[in-house]
Scaffold this motif. Structure first.
Motif, PDB file in Angstrom:
ATOM      1  N   THR A   1      37.632  43.176  41.496  1.00 34.02           N
ATOM      2  CA  THR A   1      38.941  43.427  40.705  1.00 34.02           C
ATOM      3  C   THR A   1      38.692  42.549  39.517  1.00 34.02           C
ATOM      4  OG1 THR A   1      39.942  41.418  42.054  1.00 34.02           O
ATOM      5  CG2 THR A   1      40.510  43.675  42.780  1.00 34.02           C
ATOM      6  N   PHE A   2      39.447  42.799  38.530  1.00 38.80           N
ATOM      7  CA  PHE A   2      39.373  41.787  37.287  1.00 38.80           C
ATOM      8  C   PHE A   2      40.735  41.795  36.719  1.00 38.80           C
ATOM      9  CE2 PHE A   2      38.987  46.394  35.787  1.00 38.80           C
ATOM     10  CZ  PHE A   2      39.920  46.130  34.512  1.00 38.80           C
ATOM     11  N   VAL A   3      41.005  40.563  36.395  1.00 38.41           N
ATOM     12  CA  VAL A   3      42.017  40.610  35.178  1.00 38.41           C
ATOM     13  C   VAL A   3      41.557  39.666  34.245  1.00 38.41           C
ATOM     14  CG1 VAL A   3      42.230  38.148  36.543  1.00 38.41           C
ATOM     15  CG2 VAL A   3      44.540  39.501  35.153  1.00 38.41           C
ATOM     16  N   PHE A   4      42.137  39.953  32.855  1.00 42.33           N
ATOM     17  CA  PHE A   4      41.836  39.257  31.510  1.00 42.33           C
ATOM     18  C   PHE A   4      43.044  39.137  30.834  1.00 42.33           C
ATOM     19  CE2 PHE A   4      41.315  43.506  29.910  1.00 42.33           C
ATOM     20  CZ  PHE A   4      41.892  43.463  28.669  1.00 42.33           C
ATOM     21  N   ALA A   5      42.902  38.126  29.918  1.00 36.82           N
ATOM     22  CA  ALA A   5      43.825  37.804  28.764  1.00 36.82           C
ATOM     23  C   ALA A   5      43.009  37.195  27.498  1.00 36.82           C
ATOM     24  CB  ALA A   5      44.801  36.832  29.110  1.00 36.82           C
ATOM     25  N   ARG A   6      43.280  38.019  26.456  1.00 38.06           N
ATOM     26  CA  ARG A   6      42.399  37.496  25.254  1.00 38.06           C
ATOM     27  C   ARG A   6      43.087  36.108  24.635  1.00 38.06           C
ATOM     28  NH1 ARG A   6      42.494  42.993  24.099  1.00 38.06           N
ATOM     29  NH2 ARG A   6      40.616  43.945  24.473  1.00 38.06           N
ATOM     30  N   PRO A   7      42.234  35.332  23.846  1.00 39.56           N
ATOM     31  CA  PRO A   7      41.017  35.379  23.959  1.00 39.56           C
ATOM     32  C   PRO A   7      40.318  34.552  25.057  1.00 39.56           C
ATOM     33  CG  PRO A   7      41.711  33.799  22.308  1.00 39.56           C
ATOM     34  CD  PRO A   7      42.829  34.441  23.160  1.00 39.56           C
ATOM     35  N   GLY A   8      39.272  35.207  25.605  1.00 42.10           N
ATOM     36  CA  GLY A   8      38.260  34.545  26.361  1.00 42.10           C
ATOM     37  C   GLY A   8      38.653  34.286  27.576  1.00 42.10           C
ATOM     38  N   LYS A   9      39.760  34.785  28.225  1.00 42.49           N
ATOM     39  CA  LYS A   9      40.163  34.174  29.744  1.00 42.49           C
ATOM     40  C   LYS A   9      40.134  35.391  30.775  1.00 42.49           C
ATOM     41  CE  LYS A   9      43.526  30.989  27.917  1.00 42.49           C
ATOM     42  NZ  LYS A   9      44.897  30.513  27.879  1.00 42.49           N
ATOM     43  N   PHE A  10      39.303  35.395  31.869  1.00 47.03           N
ATOM     44  CA  PHE A  10      39.210  36.391  32.432  1.00 47.03           C
ATOM     45  C   PHE A  10      38.638  35.788  34.071  1.00 47.03           C
ATOM     46  CE2 PHE A  10      34.916  35.898  30.623  1.00 47.03           C
ATOM     47  CZ  PHE A  10      34.214  36.128  31.523  1.00 47.03           C
ATOM     48  N   ILE A  11      39.021  36.721  34.994  1.00 44.08           N
ATOM     49  CA  ILE A  11      38.537  36.377  36.343  1.00 44.08           C
ATOM     50  C   ILE A  11      37.982  37.842  36.826  1.00 44.08           C
ATOM     51  CG2 ILE A  11      39.325  35.530  38.684  1.00 44.08           C
ATOM     52  CD1 ILE A  11      41.670  34.451  37.602  1.00 44.08           C
ATOM     53  N   TRP A  12      36.737  37.698  37.019  1.00 46.08           N
ATOM     54  CA  TRP A  12      35.815  38.925  37.623  1.00 46.08           C
ATOM     55  C   TRP A  12      35.478  38.604  38.808  1.00 46.08           C
ATOM     56  CZ3 TRP A  12      34.794  43.399  34.754  1.00 46.08           C
ATOM     57  CH2 TRP A  12      33.917  44.150  35.237  1.00 46.08           C
ATOM     58  N   THR A  13      36.021  39.282  39.988  1.00 45.30           N
ATOM     59  CA  THR A  13      35.773  38.959  41.391  1.00 45.30           C
ATOM     60  C   THR A  13      35.211  39.937  42.159  1.00 45.30           C
ATOM     61  OG1 THR A  13      37.972  37.798  41.344  1.00 45.30           O
ATOM     62  CG2 THR A  13      37.072  38.409  43.440  1.00 45.30           C
ATOM     63  N   TYR A  14      33.721  39.682  42.541  1.00 38.48           N
ATOM     64  CA  TYR A  14      33.392  40.537  43.417  1.00 38.48           C
ATOM     65  C   TYR A  14      33.628  40.338  44.767  1.00 38.48           C
ATOM     66  CZ  TYR A  14      29.865  41.533  39.571  1.00 38.48           C
ATOM     67  OH  TYR A  14      28.954  41.678  38.366  1.00 38.48           O
ATOM     68  N   SER A  15      34.104  41.491  45.690  1.00 37.81           N
ATOM     69  CA  SER A  15      34.394  41.164  46.930  1.00 37.81           C
ATOM     70  C   SER A  15      33.440  42.140  48.081  1.00 37.81           C
ATOM     71  CB  SER A  15      35.868  41.879  47.312  1.00 37.81           C
ATOM     72  OG  SER A  15      36.081  43.529  46.736  1.00 37.81           O
ATOM     73  N   LYS A  16      32.800  42.897  47.492  1.00 37.68           N
ATOM     74  CA  LYS A  16      31.863  43.776  48.362  1.00 37.68           C
ATOM     75  C   LYS A  16      30.459  43.930  47.380  1.00 37.68           C
ATOM     76  CE  LYS A  16      35.053  46.163  51.244  1.00 37.68           C
ATOM     77  NZ  LYS A  16      35.677  47.585  51.591  1.00 37.68           N
ATOM     78  N   PRO A  17      29.332  43.991  47.927  1.00 43.83           N
ATOM     79  CA  PRO A  17      28.685  43.407  49.521  1.00 43.83           C
ATOM     80  C   PRO A  17      28.832  41.957  49.682  1.00 43.83           C
ATOM     81  CG  PRO A  17      26.781  44.132  47.853  1.00 43.83           C
ATOM     82  CD  PRO A  17      27.963  44.278  47.016  1.00 43.83           C
ATOM     83  N   TYR A  18      28.986  41.340  48.613  1.00 39.05           N
ATOM     84  CA  TYR A  18      29.041  39.858  48.575  1.00 39.05           C
ATOM     85  C   TYR A  18      30.042  39.322  47.745  1.00 39.05           C
ATOM     86  CZ  TYR A  18      27.065  40.647  44.022  1.00 39.05           C
ATOM     87  OH  TYR A  18      26.624  41.123  42.865  1.00 39.05           O
ATOM     88  N   GLU A  19      30.610  37.985  48.035  1.00 41.72           N
ATOM     89  CA  GLU A  19      31.727  37.457  47.514  1.00 41.72           C
ATOM     90  C   GLU A  19      31.287  36.328  46.215  1.00 41.72           C
ATOM     91  OE1 GLU A  19      35.211  36.549  49.839  1.00 41.72           O
ATOM     92  OE2 GLU A  19      34.053  37.107  51.548  1.00 41.72           O
ATOM     93  N   GLN A  20      31.701  36.787  45.123  1.00 39.84           N
ATOM     94  CA  GLN A  20      31.381  35.919  43.945  1.00 39.84           C
ATOM     95  C   GLN A  20      32.618  36.006  43.077  1.00 39.84           C
ATOM     96  OE1 GLN A  20      28.291  37.022  41.002  1.00 39.84           O
ATOM     97  NE2 GLN A  20      27.054  34.898  41.516  1.00 39.84           N
ATOM     98  N   VAL A  21      32.913  34.948  42.114  1.00 38.02           N
ATOM     99  CA  VAL A  21      33.920  34.893  41.039  1.00 38.02           C
ATOM    100  C   VAL A  21      33.230  34.312  39.847  1.00 38.02           C
ATOM    101  CG1 VAL A  21      36.104  33.979  40.651  1.00 38.02           C
ATOM    102  CG2 VAL A  21      35.660  34.353  42.856  1.00 38.02           C
ATOM    103  N   LEU A  22      33.338  34.956  38.775  1.00 37.76           N
ATOM    104  CA  LEU A  22      33.045  34.706  37.494  1.00 37.76           C
ATOM    105  C   LEU A  22      34.438  34.533  36.715  1.00 37.76           C
ATOM    106  CD1 LEU A  22      30.592  36.576  38.237  1.00 37.76           C
ATOM    107  CD2 LEU A  22      30.142  36.398  35.949  1.00 37.76           C
ATOM    108  N   GLN A  23      34.858  33.051  36.540  1.00 35.87           N
ATOM    109  CA  GLN A  23      36.309  32.894  35.767  1.00 35.87           C
ATOM    110  C   GLN A  23      36.098  32.047  34.576  1.00 35.87           C
ATOM    111  OE1 GLN A  23      39.076  31.964  38.844  1.00 35.87           O
ATOM    112  NE2 GLN A  23      40.393  30.561  37.451  1.00 35.87           N
ATOM    113  N   ALA A  24      36.742  32.539  33.584  1.00 30.97           N
ATOM    114  CA  ALA A  24      36.782  31.749  32.432  1.00 30.97           C
ATOM    115  C   ALA A  24      38.022  31.483  31.794  1.00 30.97           C
ATOM    116  CB  ALA A  24      36.101  32.515  31.236  1.00 30.97           C
ATOM    117  N   ASP A  25      38.227  30.235  31.355  1.00 29.24           N
ATOM    118  CA  ASP A  25      39.630  29.429  31.143  1.00 29.24           C
ATOM    119  C   ASP A  25      39.833  29.382  29.504  1.00 29.24           C
ATOM    120  OD1 ASP A  25      38.206  27.414  30.286  1.00 29.24           O
ATOM    121  OD2 ASP A  25      38.950  26.105  32.060  1.00 29.24           O
ATOM    122  N   GLY A  26      38.802  29.983  28.953  1.00 32.59           N
ATOM    123  CA  GLY A  26      38.985  30.020  27.354  1.00 32.59           C
ATOM    124  C   GLY A  26      38.025  29.004  26.659  1.00 32.59           C
ATOM    125  N   ASP A  27      37.632  28.021  27.485  1.00 33.11           N
ATOM    126  CA  ASP A  27      36.743  27.050  27.270  1.00 33.11           C
ATOM    127  C   ASP A  27      35.320  26.908  28.138  1.00 33.11           C
ATOM    128  OD1 ASP A  27      38.312  25.912  25.181  1.00 33.11           O
ATOM    129  OD2 ASP A  27      39.606  24.885  26.742  1.00 33.11           O
TER     130      ASP A  27
END
Length: 209
Positions: free
Chosen positions: A63-89
């Motif tokens: 799944t993903f969620v984002f808000a401009r500018p530069g904020k997002f959460i990119w979540t891998y759930s399968k086949p492995y669990e990993q999160v890429l998350q940016a808070d703007g900074d």
């Protein structure tokens, strides 16, 4: 009431019809201008080699969620669990299996990255040369070529339908293409001020780059 609903349905139909005939660039600029935040689901595959005998990886999804500018959460759930998350900074990369967090300064690096297309500012043409990519698979395609030399991607293609991005192709300089399919996109959902604040998991090793 029925007349009002019919008028609404007709208006929506005309809007979609307009998008169906709009160019990829028109659709994408409209999406960027009208979408401050969004969320949805994705499936990602890696394609290596020639078009005649390509090697396709096991699909990854999440799944993903984002808000401009530069904020997002990119979540891998399968086949492995990993999160890429940016808070703007800062950008946080969390590997659940390793219980490890890598922290990077977001900075200008976001500007010429694929993430900037969906999650960056509205000033896309500052960092990308945009052009029409034609029709394929029922989608209108937009081609984005990074202007900067500090990116590993040679070209990014975005497939749009009815004013929404449904696919991305990220071609790197090593002959590999990342193919993404988007679904269940919700524009401008209600998000709190703390939605993108990353909390370091208990006991995780933290590395700063």
């Amino acid at each position: 009431m029925m007349r009002f609903k019919s008028a609404m349905a007709l208006g929506a139909g005309l809007l979609l019809a307009g998008f169906a005939h709009a160019s990829a660039l028109e659709q994408f600029k409209s999406f960027v201008a009208s979408t401050k935040a969004a969320r949805g689901e994705f499936v990602q595959r890696q394609v290596k080699g020639s078009t005649e005998a390509p090697k396709v990886s096991t699909p990854a999804s999440g799944t993903f969620v984002f808000a401009r500018p530069g904020k997002f959460i990119w979540t891998y759930s399968k086949p492995y669990e990993q999160v890429l998350q940016a808070d703007g900074d800062q950008l946080f990369v969390y590997d659940k299996d390793l219980n490890q967090v890598t922290v990077k300064k977001l900075g200008d690096a976001l500007g010429s990255s694929p993430a900037a297309i969906l999650f960056g500012s509205n000033d896309l043409e500052k960092n990308f040369t945009l052009s029409e990519g034609g029709s394929k698979d029922g989608l209108e395609w937009l081609k984005a070529v990074p202007k900067g030399k500090d990116t590993s991607f040679e070209q990014i293609n975005i497939g749009l339908r009815n004013g929404l991005p449904e696919a991305m192709e990220l071609k790197d300089s090593f002959g590999q293409t990342s193919v993404l399919k988007f679904s269940k996109i919700e524009k401008n959902p209600a998000l709190s001020a703390t939605s993108f604040k990353f909390v370091i998991p208990k006991g995780a090793d933290v590395f700063n780059n």
